[in-house]
Motif scaffolding. Structure first.
Motif: not given
Length: 254
Positions: A89-98, A114-116, A139-145, A147-156
């Motif tokens: 999830m933290l990695a998705t925030v890095i990509n979101s900022l980029a 960010s959900a976290i 434009i909105i970029i939703f980061g950190a999936g 915010g819960n483990p066991f869920f993919t970014t597809d589900t987010a």
């Protein structure tokens, strides 16, 4: 579900959707690299997003983190699954900022939520605030999936598309739709123009994980699978043209 809206850009046709969510894998940002971010690829995708934004479409983004860290791989290597997922999830925030940086360099107003909570670099996810940003043309970029483990970014992506009341959920992949076999390995593989949620689930076609498909079906959000590597493909899908696969229920009409 679909809407007709006159574009604000140079594309001759009317766009079919007012508000959309684009899901991009972290791997898409690698370009030809084996790891990390390819600045040229990030910029190219940002250009694609800017083009569609210029047509008057409200856009949300969800970006995966597999180019930096994948939770399932960490779990498979012996790491606790929840910890591995939080790292992903933290990695998705890095990509979101980029991606935010690339879009804002193109003068496109962009917000990362960010959900976290990490208020130094991103807004917290607040649904009403996100809707307001979209209404103001940001434009909105939703980061950190989720915010819960066991869920993919597809589900987010499916969750945020449902919360934002999107007209379409797009999944940008390496190929131009859903095939009955791997088109890279089998040149005779057949591409589907249209599939139902039910068929995707029962035949396990791998469009998105089952939780994401079920969420989209419950909220009647069609899913378009297209090639993010094809220049101009995002705008083509929004106009209802080009090559892509639509996943919807049997009652869906364009």
């Amino acid at each position: 579900m679909s809407h007709t809206r006159k574009p604000g850009g140079n594309m001759g046709d009317k766009v079919k959707y007012k508000r959309v969510l684009l899901k991009i894998s972290g791997e898409a940002l690698m370009g030809q690299r084996e790891y990390g971010l390819d600045p040229d690829m990030v910029e190219r995708i940002a250009q694609e997003v800017r083009t569609v934004h210029g047509l008057g479409v409200e856009i949300c983004l969800v970006i995966g983190g597999g180019n930096i860290f994948r939770g399932l791989s960490g779990a498979a290597a012996g790491m606790e699954r929840a910890t591995a997922d939080y790292m992903g999830m933290l990695a998705t925030v890095i990509n979101s900022l980029a991606m935010q940086n690339a879009l804002e360099r193109l003068d496109v107003p962009t917000r990362v939520q960010s959900a976290i909570p990490m208020s130094t670099v991103a807004e917290p996810y607040i649904r009403r605030r996100a809707v307001r940003h979209l209404e103001k043309g940001r434009i909105i970029i939703f980061g950190a999936g989720t915010g819960n483990p066991f869920f993919t970014t597809d589900t987010a992506a499916a969750l945020r598309a449902s919360e934002m009341n999107c007209d379409l959920l797009l999944k940008g992949t390496k190929v131009d739709g859903v095939y009955d076999a791997d088109p890279v390995k089998n040149p005779r593989a057949k591409r589907y123009d249209r599939l139902t949620y039910h068929r995707v689930l029962t035949e396990d076609l791998g469009v998105m994980d089952h939780s994401a498909i079920s969420l989209a079906r419950e909220n009647r959000i069609p899913i378009a699978v297209f090639s993010i590597n094809q220049p101009g493909a995002f705008a083509e899908v929004i106009a209802g043209r080009g090559q892509f696969t639509i996943v919807s229920d049997s009652k869906y009409r364009e």
